[in-house]
Design a protein around this motif. Structure first.
Motif, PDB file in Angstrom:
ATOM      1  N   LEU A  98       0.830  -1.210   0.000  1.00  0.00           N
ATOM      2  CA  LEU A  98       0.000   0.000   0.000  1.00  0.00           C
ATOM      3  C   LEU A  98       0.859   1.254   0.000  1.00  0.00           C
ATOM      4  O   LEU A  98       0.610   2.197  -0.763  1.00  0.00           O
ATOM      5  N   TYR A  99       1.871   1.272   0.831  1.00  0.00           N
ATOM      6  CA  TYR A  99       2.750   2.434   0.891  1.00  0.00           C
ATOM      7  C   TYR A  99       3.438   2.669  -0.452  1.00  0.00           C
ATOM      8  O   TYR A  99       3.396   3.767  -1.001  1.00  0.00           O
ATOM      9  N   SER A 105       1.758   5.674  -7.386  1.00  0.00           N
ATOM     10  CA  SER A 105       0.500   5.692  -8.147  1.00  0.00           C
ATOM     11  C   SER A 105       0.390   4.482  -9.073  1.00  0.00           C
ATOM     12  O   SER A 105      -0.114   4.585 -10.187  1.00  0.00           O
ATOM     13  N   ALA A 106       0.871   3.344  -8.603  1.00  0.00           N
ATOM     14  CA  ALA A 106       0.821   2.094  -9.367  1.00  0.00           C
ATOM     15  C   ALA A 106      -0.381   1.297  -8.872  1.00  0.00           C
ATOM     16  O   ALA A 106      -0.233   0.280  -8.201  1.00  0.00           O
ATOM     17  N   TYR A 107      -1.571   1.748  -9.216  1.00  0.00           N
ATOM     18  CA  TYR A 107      -2.790   1.187  -8.651  1.00  0.00           C
ATOM     19  C   TYR A 107      -3.097  -0.219  -9.163  1.00  0.00           C
ATOM     20  O   TYR A 107      -3.552  -1.065  -8.413  1.00  0.00           O
TER      21      TYR A 107
END
Length: 136
Positions: A98-99, A105-107
């Motif tokens: 998550l961090y 921004s690598a969703y």
């Protein structure tokens, strides 16, 4: 004594899984770069149009492999409480993912990592529960 040694190896097993995935992913990426046409190599970097897709797929696949190994290997090494170890490994890995995923921004990669880690956690739990039922 062996039991203590196995508990000591739980965290290194997770790190080893992460590092192995990174090594395999980088090796795969370097192998694809070897096939780059010489006229498209600029400053030792392949500028072929397909390399962007290769890099994206390698990032997606091998980060997901890392999630699988980070959950699976510690649970295999742990002498007992394997489900709890797998759960703790997933939580630590998910917080780390998550961090990193939100910072970069690598969703899509983040979603893939969380899903593959969760699937591995489910399979470890299911396998150990089924094994416990058979042994009882």
């Amino acid at each position: 004594m062996i039991r203590v040694f196995r508990w000591i190896l739980v965290i290194p097993a997770a790190v080893l899984g992460y590092m192995a995935s990174m090594f395999i992913g980088m090796s795969t990426l370097f192998a694809f770069e070897k096939f780059c046409p010489p006229d498209l190599v600029i400053s030792e970097m392949c500028t072929a149009g397909y390399m962007h897709y290769v890099e994206a797929i390698c990032l997606l696949l091998f980060s997901s492999l890392a999630a699988v190994l980070v959950v699976l290997l510690p649970s295999l090494v742990a002498p007992s409480n394997k489900q709890m170890v797998a759960g703790a490994a997933y939580i630590v890995g998910a917080v780390t993912a998550l961090y990193i995923g939100l910072e970069l921004s690598a969703y899509l990669v983040l979603l893939s990592v969380l899903a593959s880690g969760a699937l591995t956690l489910y399979l470890v739990h299911r396998t150990l529960t089924k094994h416990a039922l058979i042994c009882d």
